[in-house]
Design a protein around this motif. Structure first.
Motif, PDB file in Angstrom:
ATOM      1  N   LEU A 248       0.831  -1.204   0.000  1.00 46.58           N
ATOM      2  CA  LEU A 248       0.000   0.000   0.000  1.00 46.58           C
ATOM      3  C   LEU A 248       0.866   1.256   0.000  1.00 46.58           C
ATOM      4  N   ASP A 249       0.575   2.144  -0.937  1.00 45.67           N
ATOM      5  CA  ASP A 249       1.252   3.432  -1.041  1.00 45.67           C
ATOM      6  C   ASP A 249       0.380   4.502  -0.384  1.00 45.67           C
ATOM      7  N   LEU A 250       0.845   5.748  -0.401  1.00 49.85           N
ATOM      8  CA  LEU A 250       0.110   6.858   0.192  1.00 49.85           C
ATOM      9  C   LEU A 250       0.008   8.008  -0.807  1.00 49.85           C
ATOM     10  N   TYR A 251      -1.190   8.553  -0.949  1.00 52.33           N
ATOM     11  CA  TYR A 251      -1.375   9.813  -1.667  1.00 52.33           C
ATOM     12  C   TYR A 251      -1.803  10.850  -0.639  1.00 52.33           C
ATOM     13  N   LEU A 252      -1.053  11.960  -0.558  1.00 52.35           N
ATOM     14  CA  LEU A 252      -1.293  13.000   0.443  1.00 52.35           C
ATOM     15  C   LEU A 252      -1.507  14.343  -0.228  1.00 52.35           C
ATOM     16  N   THR A 253      -2.553  15.063   0.197  1.00 50.41           N
ATOM     17  CA  THR A 253      -2.797  16.410  -0.312  1.00 50.41           C
ATOM     18  C   THR A 253      -2.109  17.432   0.585  1.00 50.41           C
ATOM     19  N   ASP A 254      -1.705  18.545  -0.025  1.00 53.13           N
ATOM     20  CA  ASP A 254      -0.865  19.513   0.682  1.00 53.13           C
ATOM     21  C   ASP A 254      -1.313  20.939   0.408  1.00 53.13           C
ATOM     22  N   GLY A 255      -0.928  21.840   1.335  1.00 48.86           N
ATOM     23  CA  GLY A 255      -1.108  23.275   1.134  1.00 48.86           C
ATOM     24  C   GLY A 255      -2.280  23.837   1.902  1.00 48.86           C
ATOM     25  N   PHE A 256      -2.071  24.977   2.586  1.00 51.61           N
ATOM     26  CA  PHE A 256      -3.136  25.574   3.380  1.00 51.61           C
ATOM     27  C   PHE A 256      -3.751  26.805   2.722  1.00 51.61           C
ATOM     28  N   LEU A 257      -2.940  27.842   2.516  1.00 50.77           N
ATOM     29  CA  LEU A 257      -3.480  29.105   2.017  1.00 50.77           C
ATOM     30  C   LEU A 257      -2.497  29.722   1.030  1.00 50.77           C
ATOM     31  N   SER A 258      -2.865  29.736  -0.236  1.00 50.92           N
ATOM     32  CA  SER A 258      -2.004  30.274  -1.285  1.00 50.92           C
ATOM     33  C   SER A 258      -2.468  31.681  -1.651  1.00 50.92           C
ATOM     34  N   GLY A 259      -1.710  32.676  -1.181  1.00 54.16           N
ATOM     35  CA  GLY A 259      -1.989  34.069  -1.503  1.00 54.16           C
ATOM     36  C   GLY A 259      -0.786  34.686  -2.183  1.00 54.16           C
ATOM     37  N   GLU A 260      -0.367  35.849  -1.692  1.00 54.61           N
ATOM     38  CA  GLU A 260       0.834  36.481  -2.224  1.00 54.61           C
ATOM     39  C   GLU A 260       2.042  35.621  -1.904  1.00 54.61           C
ATOM     40  N   LYS A 261       2.791  35.249  -2.926  1.00 48.89           N
ATOM     41  CA  LYS A 261       3.892  34.316  -2.734  1.00 48.89           C
ATOM     42  C   LYS A 261       5.005  34.878  -1.860  1.00 48.89           C
ATOM     43  N   ARG A 262       5.228  36.179  -1.913  1.00 48.91           N
ATOM     44  CA  ARG A 262       6.342  36.769  -1.182  1.00 48.91           C
ATOM     45  C   ARG A 262       5.943  37.271   0.209  1.00 48.91           C
TER      46      ARG A 262
ATOM     47  N   SER B 111       4.028  36.265   3.891  1.00 48.61           N
ATOM     48  CA  SER B 111       3.578  35.149   4.710  1.00 48.61           C
ATOM     49  C   SER B 111       2.821  35.629   5.945  1.00 48.61           C
ATOM     50  N   TYR B 112       1.805  34.886   6.297  1.00 51.37           N
ATOM     51  CA  TYR B 112       1.018  35.173   7.503  1.00 51.37           C
ATOM     52  C   TYR B 112       1.553  34.429   8.720  1.00 51.37           C
ATOM     53  N   TRP B 113       2.577  33.624   8.538  1.00 47.72           N
ATOM     54  CA  TRP B 113       3.047  32.758   9.612  1.00 47.72           C
ATOM     55  C   TRP B 113       3.498  33.536  10.845  1.00 47.72           C
ATOM     56  N   TYR B 114       4.175  34.660  10.652  1.00 51.70           N
ATOM     57  CA  TYR B 114       4.680  35.412  11.811  1.00 51.70           C
ATOM     58  C   TYR B 114       3.522  35.877  12.693  1.00 51.70           C
ATOM     59  N   ASP B 115       2.526  36.505  12.087  1.00 48.91           N
ATOM     60  CA  ASP B 115       1.370  36.966  12.856  1.00 48.91           C
ATOM     61  C   ASP B 115       0.629  35.796  13.504  1.00 48.91           C
ATOM     62  N   TYR B 116       0.529  34.715  12.778  1.00 49.10           N
ATOM     63  CA  TYR B 116      -0.144  33.525  13.313  1.00 49.10           C
ATOM     64  C   TYR B 116       0.577  33.013  14.559  1.00 49.10           C
ATOM     65  N   SER B 117       1.902  32.982  14.503  1.00 53.47           N
ATOM     66  CA  SER B 117       2.678  32.484  15.641  1.00 53.47           C
ATOM     67  C   SER B 117       2.566  33.405  16.840  1.00 53.47           C
ATOM     68  N   MET B 118       2.400  34.722  16.592  1.00 50.57           N
ATOM     69  CA  MET B 118       2.227  35.653  17.701  1.00 50.57           C
ATOM     70  C   MET B 118       0.908  35.388  18.435  1.00 50.57           C
ATOM     71  N   VAL B 119      -0.136  35.118  17.684  1.00 51.43           N
ATOM     72  CA  VAL B 119      -1.420  34.792  18.304  1.00 51.43           C
ATOM     73  C   VAL B 119      -1.318  33.478  19.071  1.00 51.43           C
ATOM     74  N   ALA B 120      -0.674  32.484  18.438  1.00 53.35           N
ATOM     75  CA  ALA B 120      -0.568  31.165  19.061  1.00 53.35           C
ATOM     76  C   ALA B 120       0.149  31.228  20.404  1.00 53.35           C
ATOM     77  N   GLY B 121       1.009  32.209  20.583  1.00 55.34           N
ATOM     78  CA  GLY B 121       1.748  32.329  21.839  1.00 55.34           C
ATOM     79  C   GLY B 121       1.001  33.077  22.916  1.00 55.34           C
ATOM     80  N   GLY B 122      -0.206  33.560  22.627  1.00 60.05           N
ATOM     81  CA  GLY B 122      -0.980  34.308  23.606  1.00 60.05           C
ATOM     82  C   GLY B 122      -1.743  33.405  24.553  1.00 60.05           C
ATOM     83  N   ASN B 123      -2.437  34.032  25.524  1.00 55.80           N
ATOM     84  CA  ASN B 123      -3.245  33.234  26.445  1.00 55.80           C
ATOM     85  C   ASN B 123      -4.592  32.909  25.807  1.00 55.80           C
ATOM     86  N   GLY B 124      -5.395  32.124  26.525  1.00 54.61           N
ATOM     87  CA  GLY B 124      -6.647  31.653  25.955  1.00 54.61           C
ATOM     88  C   GLY B 124      -7.596  32.749  25.551  1.00 54.61           C
TER      89      GLY B 124
END
Length: 618
Positions: free
Chosen positions: A416-430, A432-445
């Protein structure tokens, strides 16, 4: 005075050394910078499209066929499939982060709704007023959308929510597969009227009024011959995403969130009605469920449940003889580490006759490395199965932002092999939202849970433009990514994948549903030297769909188990028929079928390279 030739040579050499020292320092610095940048460059190159517009030239296809035993070709347009998924537009207060919140809904499920022997394709749309599609297999390589004519297209009316996925099962045992459509909103149950149309029986069935569901699985948990339904939810049921009472609707934690939706277990009463028994049966979790799958992991004859949760730990529920479910995620090891579980697929990838489990997660270098899980059970006979994560050694741990995944023997080599789909949000290539996302993730509840505290996405990307992975099983416990070589193309935001033998050729074709993107149909070509065998089961004492039946094949000194499933992966359902690759073997010793009723049936030396229809004895 003149100097000798040796003196002139020696002096010139010294001068070159003195002149080369600054150049040498510059060269060393350049190499150091290049080493720092090389991972980024390699990532960009790996995400780039192949030079060939078709994903692989014909010469490369021939080489891939010879080397890997199969190739995939996107034939969507030629097959008449022109479907593009649309995402929902939710309450205006979510507009700044709409791409993140409304990031799911593309799904695909396989069904032979009219019993003509040819698998059809059902896909969901998620925009208000958008239409779903049922592509009828015409048998000549083309498909026709018949959903509007049959009454299962216009299912996303404003005020009722939007589609998130669909699973098919014959809940009344009349021989035709019925449709359960789960939504962020009002779920729908459609009765299949003999393959000629569908009738909504939602009210008569007694389904919950509103469920923000992201997964569903048909199973007969109590073995009474009637299909029951597990429904996993993301947001709580009192959240109407189009008419919010407030913006505090998001997870309270990125690791241990328990403020999500409850899960449901709908018990089939046999008279067209269902009774909700989830809490009474021990399904009390309120985590953020994204995927679920069912298999009998401890071999007691009752289907168990695995639930993959976002923002937390996964859960494994052992079925205690149809009377109750007991959660053993931590005890079995699959629920010890909080991650972002987005897929649940069972398969016997190591040919040991046991259920392995693949759970997809996030891997963003330098930001978040949850990594996929490949849970392999031990060989002991413990009351609670013990699993080990072998994703790293198997080479399938890191694959970007991963979603739907399916096990299947794509080259018919017996593994048995595996086929996996990839990719979350494709917007402006240059950007990234990751920095802002990580800032929120580090906050309290309080910060995390309130959408007002999240920075606006503003058209940026987040793990976007990633290629699907095709991992080829080498039969020795490792997988090789051959996606580019075998013809997978496009850097869409993949969500769901389903495998089906669409042209009844003895090979598994691939259908991929992409968020905000096109439906892709890959026609599989396999080397003819590799043999196969397929089983189509019909229950009699068991549910007629035979969901939950185990098919165990013995050939060439090997053993592999597969099952008839009622939903698998992320927002997907595969071909109901059970397909085995045999490699170069020309005979099968025997096949052992354990029906959901508990009855065991053995077929000796079945013919290969053909379809076997097997009906359970009364």
């Amino acid at each position: 005075m003149g100097s000798s030739p040796d003196e002139r040579v020696g002096g010139a050499a010294e001068a070159r050394v003195r002149m080369s020292q600054p150049l040498l320092r510059l060269l060393i610095a350049a190499v150091f910078v290049a080493l720092l940048l090389s991972p980024l460059v390699l990532r960009r190159l790996s995400q780039a499209e192949p030079a060939s517009p078709s994903g692989a030239s014909e010469a490369n296809r021939a080489a891939a066929l010879a080397r890997y035993g199969f190739t995939l070709r996107d034939v969507s347009q030629a097959a008449g499939i022109r479907f593009t998924h649309e995402a929902p537009t939710l309450d205006a207060r979510l507009a700044p982060i709409m791409p993140v919140v409304a990031s799911v809904g593309a799904s695909v499920s396989i069904v032979d709704f009219d019993r003509d022997g040819r698998p059809d394709i059902y896909v969901t749309n998620s925009s208000e007023g958008g239409e779903n599609a049922l592509y009828h297999n015409n048998g000549d390589g083309t498909f026709t959308d018949v959903a509007p004519r049959l009454g299962i297209a216009d299912v996303n009316s404003p005020g009722t929510g939007v589609s998130m996925g669909a699973v098919w099962g014959d809940y009344d045992n009349d021989g035709y597969e019925d449709l359960f459509l789960y939504k962020w909103g009002r779920a729908e149950l459609f009765h299949n009227d003999g393959g000629h149309g569908f009738t909504s029986v939602t009210e008569q069935a007694g389904l919950p009024r509103w469920m923000n569901a992201n997964t569903a699985v048909w199973l007969d948990y109590d073995g009474d011959g009637l299909l029951d339904l597990f429904v996993g939810c993301y947001f709580p049921a009192d959240v109407d995403l189009w008419h919010l009472n407030g913006t505090r609707i998001l997870p309270e934690s990125f690791e241990y969130a328990q403020n999500g939706g409850r899960n449901y277990l709908l018990h089939n009463l046999g008279n067209g009605r269902f009774e909700e028994v989830g809490r009474a049966m021990g399904l009390t979790s309120t985590r953020w469920t994204l995927a679920a799958a069912s298999a009998d992991v401890n071999g007691d004859g009752y289907p168990d449940l695995f639930v993959a949760n976002d923002f937390g730990i996964s859960e494994l529920y052992l079925n205690e003889q149809g009377k109750r479910f007991r959660e053993v995620g931590r005890a079995s090891n699959v629920g010890r580490t909080p991650k972002s579980g987005m897929n649940a697929s069972f398969g016997d990838a190591l040919n040991r006759g046991q259920w392995d489990l693949f759970v997809s997660n996030i891997a963003e270098p330098g930001v978040l490395l949850h990594g996929n899980d490949f849970w392999v059970p031990g060989t002991d006979s413990a009351t609670v199965p013990q699993f080990r994560d072998m994703a790293g050694p198997a080479g399938i741990e890191l694959a970007g932002w991963s979603y739907g995944t399916q096990f299947g023997d794509l080259n018919n080599d017996g593994w048995l092999d595996l086929y996996l789909t990839d990719g979350f949000l494709s917007g402006e290539k240059r950007e990234s939202y990751w920095y802002d996302y990580s800032m929120v993730a580090g906050g309290n509840g309080n910060i995390i849970a309130d959408a007002r505290n999240w920075p606006a996405v503003g058209g940026r990307s987040m793990s976007g433009y990633q290629r699907d992975r095709v991992w080829l099983n080498d039969g020795a416990g490792r997988f090789q990514d051959v996606s580019a070589a075998v013809g997978v193309k496009g850097n869409y935001d993949g969500r769901a994948v389903a495998l089906a033998d669409l042209w009844n050729r003895g090979v598994l074709d691939v259908v991929v549903a992409n968020q905000h993107g096109p439906l892709q149909l890959y026609r599989n070509t396999v080397v003819p030297a590799n043999h196969w065998i397929t089983f189509e089961l019909e229950g009699a004492r068991s549910n007629r769909s035979a969901i939950g039946a185990e098919v165990r094949l013995y050939w060439a000194g090997m053993e592999q188990v597969q099952q008839v499933t009622g939903g698998s992966g992320f927002a997907a359902e595969n071909d109901r028929r059970v397909h085995f690759g045999l490699g170069r073997a020309t005979t099968v010793e025997r096949v052992v079928i354990r029906w959901p009723s508990g009855r065991v049936q053995t077929i000796t030396t079945p013919a290969i390279d053909t379809f076997h229809k097997v009906r359970e004895a009364q």
